[in-house]
Structure formats: C-alpha cells, structure tokens
Design a protein around this motif. Structure first.
Motif, short mmCIF file in Angstrom:
data_model
loop_
_atom_site.label_atom_id
_atom_site.label_comp_id
_atom_site.label_asym_id
_atom_site.label_seq_id
_atom_site.Cartn_x
_atom_site.Cartn_y
_atom_site.Cartn_z
N ARG A 172 1.11 6.91 -6.50
CA ARG A 172 0.02 8.33 -6.49
C ARG A 172 0.49 9.37 -6.34
NH1 ARG A 172 -4.44 4.34 -3.92
NH2 ARG A 172 -5.06 3.62 -5.91
N GLU A 198 0.80 4.46 -2.73
CA GLU A 198 0.50 5.81 -2.37
C GLU A 198 1.54 6.64 -2.99
OE1 GLU A 198 -2.30 6.92 -1.35
OE2 GLU A 198 -3.01 4.74 -1.45
N LYS A 233 0.86 -1.13 -0.06
CA LYS A 233 0.08 -0.06 0.04
C LYS A 233 0.76 1.16 -0.10
CE LYS A 233 -3.72 2.51 2.73
NZ LYS A 233 -4.70 2.36 3.72
#
Length: 79
Positions: A13, A10, A6
């Motif tokens: 992103r 992130e 995760k």
C-alpha cells in the motif's frame, strides 16, 4: 492461495498509493487482453495485497501479489 502477512500488505500500500501510474511488466492470466507495457492508474490495494489498476485501455483488473508484475512510471518512463 497463500495470503501475505499484514506487514507486506502495508508495504505494498505504501509503494502503490491510489493515483500511482504504473505499467504492466508481466501477468499470469491467459484470458486477459492486457500486454506488457500497458499503462494505468492504481485505484487501491486490498487486504490480500492485490493492486487494483484502472488500465488506460478500460480494464479494471487487479495485479495479484507474487504472481503479476508492474512498474511505477515517473514522467512517463520506467523507473
């Protein structure tokens, strides 16, 4: 296929927010007509870290984390 953690998604992103202009460096897809240097605009990054790009040539192909390479464009030039 191994999915990134995760935290990595992130970070991807954050590096490639929607609207970021990019250029293709390389990809592993023998069926794509995209070639190094093709340019496009990031539309989004999904939960697997794939960066989806609206390519200027009309393609909407995503760039797969750890397989394909893109570079951010600034003022039309490579960073």
């Amino acid at each position: 296929m191994v999915f990134p953690q995760k935290e990595i998604v992130e970070a991807i992103r954050a590096r490639y927010p929607a609207g970021t202009r990019v250029a293709l460096v390389s990809m592993i897809d023998p069926y794509s007509r995209l070639k190094p240097g093709d340019r496009g605009t990031v539309s989004h990054v999904d939960d697997t870290g794939t960066v989806f790009v609206d390519w200027d040539c009309g393609s909407g192909l995503g760039m797969v984390y750890s397989e394909d390479r893109i570079r951010i464009l600034e003022g039309g030039e490579f960073l």
